[in-house]
Design a protein around this motif. Structure first.
Motif, short mmCIF file in Angstrom:
data_model
loop_
_atom_site.label_atom_id
_atom_site.label_comp_id
_atom_site.label_asym_id
_atom_site.label_seq_id
_atom_site.Cartn_x
_atom_site.Cartn_y
_atom_site.Cartn_z
N GLY A 168 10.71 -4.87 -5.72
CA GLY A 168 9.43 -5.29 -5.14
C GLY A 168 8.23 -4.89 -5.98
N ARG A 169 8.19 -3.63 -6.40
CA ARG A 169 7.05 -3.18 -7.19
C ARG A 169 6.99 -3.90 -8.53
NH1 ARG A 169 5.86 3.00 -7.83
NH2 ARG A 169 3.95 2.03 -8.61
N ALA A 170 8.14 -4.09 -9.16
CA ALA A 170 8.15 -4.76 -10.47
C ALA A 170 7.68 -6.20 -10.36
CB ALA A 170 9.56 -4.71 -11.05
N ARG A 171 7.98 -6.86 -9.24
CA ARG A 171 7.62 -8.27 -9.12
C ARG A 171 6.19 -8.45 -8.59
NH1 ARG A 171 10.70 -13.18 -5.81
NH2 ARG A 171 8.97 -14.66 -6.03
N PHE A 172 5.79 -7.67 -7.61
CA PHE A 172 4.54 -7.94 -6.93
C PHE A 172 3.41 -6.95 -7.24
CE2 PHE A 172 7.89 -9.58 -4.09
CZ PHE A 172 7.50 -10.92 -4.02
N ASP A 173 3.75 -5.79 -7.78
CA ASP A 173 2.73 -4.73 -7.90
C ASP A 173 2.74 -4.13 -9.30
OD1 ASP A 173 0.67 -3.16 -6.98
OD2 ASP A 173 1.99 -1.60 -6.20
N ARG B 221 11.08 -14.09 2.27
CA ARG B 221 12.36 -14.70 1.95
C ARG B 221 13.25 -13.82 1.05
NH1 ARG B 221 8.84 -18.95 3.01
NH2 ARG B 221 7.76 -18.88 1.01
N MET B 222 12.79 -12.61 0.74
CA MET B 222 13.63 -11.65 0.02
C MET B 222 14.23 -10.66 1.01
SD MET B 222 11.24 -10.87 -3.33
CE MET B 222 12.39 -9.66 -4.04
N SER B 223 15.39 -10.12 0.67
CA SER B 223 16.01 -9.11 1.54
C SER B 223 15.30 -7.78 1.35
CB SER B 223 17.49 -8.96 1.21
OG SER B 223 17.65 -8.33 -0.07
N ASN B 224 15.44 -6.90 2.33
CA ASN B 224 14.85 -5.57 2.21
C ASN B 224 15.43 -4.83 1.01
OD1 ASN B 224 13.33 -6.09 4.44
ND2 ASN B 224 14.53 -4.83 5.85
N ASP B 225 16.71 -5.00 0.76
CA ASP B 225 17.32 -4.33 -0.40
C ASP B 225 16.66 -4.80 -1.70
OD1 ASP B 225 19.02 -2.83 1.14
OD2 ASP B 225 20.75 -4.17 0.88
N GLU B 226 16.41 -6.10 -1.81
CA GLU B 226 15.74 -6.62 -3.00
C GLU B 226 14.32 -6.06 -3.12
OE1 GLU B 226 16.91 -11.01 -4.25
OE2 GLU B 226 16.44 -10.90 -2.11
N LEU B 227 13.61 -6.01 -2.01
CA LEU B 227 12.24 -5.52 -2.05
C LEU B 227 12.20 -4.05 -2.46
CD1 LEU B 227 10.82 -7.27 1.13
CD2 LEU B 227 10.16 -7.72 -1.24
N ALA C 68 6.90 -15.17 -0.34
CA ALA C 68 8.03 -14.75 -1.20
C ALA C 68 8.69 -13.49 -0.66
CB ALA C 68 7.53 -14.52 -2.62
N MET C 69 7.90 -12.54 -0.17
CA MET C 69 8.47 -11.31 0.39
C MET C 69 9.29 -11.60 1.64
SD MET C 69 5.49 -8.46 0.04
CE MET C 69 4.77 -8.03 -1.54
N LEU D 14 0.81 -1.22 0.00
CA LEU D 14 0.00 0.00 0.00
C LEU D 14 0.84 1.27 0.00
CD1 LEU D 14 -2.79 -1.11 2.49
CD2 LEU D 14 -3.00 -0.84 0.01
N SER D 15 2.11 1.14 0.40
CA SER D 15 3.00 2.32 0.42
C SER D 15 3.94 2.36 -0.77
CB SER D 15 3.83 2.31 1.71
OG SER D 15 4.77 1.25 1.70
N ASN D 16 3.70 1.51 -1.77
CA ASN D 16 4.61 1.41 -2.92
C ASN D 16 6.03 1.06 -2.48
OD1 ASN D 16 2.64 2.02 -4.88
ND2 ASN D 16 2.86 4.21 -4.45
N PHE D 17 6.11 0.18 -1.49
CA PHE D 17 7.37 -0.35 -0.99
C PHE D 17 8.26 0.72 -0.36
CE2 PHE D 17 5.78 -3.70 -3.59
CZ PHE D 17 6.22 -4.88 -2.98
#
Length: 425
Positions: free
Chosen positions: A308-313, A298-304, A295-296, A262-265
């Motif tokens: 994050g937006r490209a993969r999940f949103d 198990r991903m690092s914060n840097d990856e998200l 999935a989120m 909801l916060s655009n990561f």
């Protein structure tokens, strides 16, 4: 529904070479004198010359299967010693415009004339494959219903970009109904929508934007996508034998990932880190999935932050969509069919919301088919706990057809009519 032994015995006697006997099968819908039917269509997953078959009672498979309960001939389909004849549907391809995009559809009409015949627009789930030429449109039409199927934007022959924006998809469904009505002057009576799975978010919203006489939904949710994720996580930990402590943890996980979405990561990382610490060392934490939270996790914060937006949103999904608000605005009668053991769309919140609407005086019919998973599939449970669908549960297709025609009386297989006898508050 129990399978009868007689048709299989007869077929075993006459099909000494099943694969060769099935090569003459032709796509189409074949009807028995008593109104029963079977639909045969090609599928990429079934090697030619095999076709997918689907009976009204939900039995399904490939015509080339050694156990297929049918044989094909030039005259039709042989089942139990009787010949079922092809139904000569009237099929009219068309295109129509919606929000600046050209969409492709097909109107399927039963062969006999009936100015009061119901008309239904089939609203997609999240799939990207085309429903045109699929089994479900013909299974509806075989029950005396005119059916309009169309390729969702960005799929099949329709233009535009694939999206999961419910508002945009609802606008497309409205234009599809307008197009279907324009093609059936004097040949249709009541008209409305059917939506399966994600279509359960879209179809009711579409019916609040135009005049619709009914809405039917199969295995959909009266919950937001974020709530869907949370309920899936809870279902997974319960199935793994975990208790309330694990449920609290996955609720916190879904809350954290929901904040990210909801916060655009841009927010939610502190909450996610706290959940990670509290889940550390718990074996079940490595396998939970939900819709997106596993999935989120198990991903690092840097990856998200980076992807994050490209993969999940990336599909314009309305994460906090208020499905109940759309239903409260709905004036048309509503059918909602629940799969009792639905792992993809757990039913607890949805069931409660629908019964609440019925008690508030809304015209809502709620049916539940026990021991079924998403798609109304009966299933077998594999050694690893996963499920394999075996057939669509008996009664589901007939319930949809009868309810849309206004003739639902039951019984329908093992279905439970949850709103039968519910009195408004």
């Amino acid at each position: 529904m129990k399978r009868l032994a007689t048709p299989f015995v007869l077929l075993a006697a006459c099909l000494s070479a099943p694969a060769l006997a099935q090569t003459s099968c032709q796509p189409g819908t074949y009807a028995a004198p008593d109104g029963d039917f079977v639909v045969l269509v090609p599928l990429p997953s079934i090697a030619a010359p095999g076709l997918r078959y689907l009976f009204r009672d939900g039995r399904r498979g490939a015509t080339t299967d050694a156990t297929a309960p049918l044989a094909c001939s030039n005259d039709g389909v042989m089942i139990g010693g009787a010949t079922w004849k092809p139904i000569a549907f009237r099929e009219t391809p068309t295109t129509f415009n919606s929000v600046g995009t050209k969409l492709s559809g097909v109107l399927i009409e039963p062969p006999t004339a009936d100015p009061k015949r119901p008309l239904v627009v089939m609203v997609h789930g999240s799939e990207r494959n085309s429903p045109i030429g699929g089994v479900y449109g013909y299974a509806m039409a075989a029950q005396g219903i005119s059916v309009f199927v169309y390729d969702k934007r960005g799929t099949g022959a329709s233009e535009g970009e694939y999206t999961q924006n419910f508002e945009l998809l609802a606008a497309d469904a409205v234009h599809a109904l307008d197009q279907a009505r324009s093609m059936t002057p004097g040949r249709a009576g009541r008209a409305g929508f059917f939506g399966g799975s994600q279509g359960g978010w879209v179809a009711p919203r579409a019916a609040t934007l135009t005049k619709a006489d009914f809405v039917a939904v199969g295995f959909g949710l009266v919950a937001s996508p974020i709530e869907e994720d949370r309920e899936q996580l809870v279902s997974e930990v319960r199935a793994a034998g975990q208790g309330d402590d694990a449920v609290q943890l996955v609720n916190r996980l879904s809350s954290a990932t929901g904040k990210l979405l909801l916060s655009n990561f841009t927010a939610g990382y502190d909450e996610l880190d706290a959940v990670r610490r509290d889940m550390a060392g718990k074996p079940w934490a490595a396998t939970i999935a939900g819709e997106h939270s596993g999935a989120m996790l198990r991903m690092s914060n840097d990856e998200l932050r980076r992807v994050g937006r490209a993969r999940f949103d990336n599909l314009e999904l309305i994460w906090d969509y208020d499905a109940l608000a759309a239903l409260k605005k709905l004036d048309a009668p509503l059918l909602w069919v629940l799969a009792g053991e639905d792992r993809e769309a757990p039913i607890e919140t949805t069931r409660g919301a629908l019964l609440g609407l019925a008690k508030d005086g809304k015209s809502v019919d709620v049916y539940l088919f026990p021991d079924t998973d998403h798609g109304m599939f009966e299933y077998r449970t594999n050694a690893d706990g996963s499920r394999s669908g075996t057939r669509i549960t008996d009664g589901y297709l007939k319930l949809l057809g009868d309810w849309i025609k206004g003739t639902a009386r039951g019984p329908y297989g093992r279905a439970e009519h949850l709103t039968k006898g519910v009195s408004p508050r």
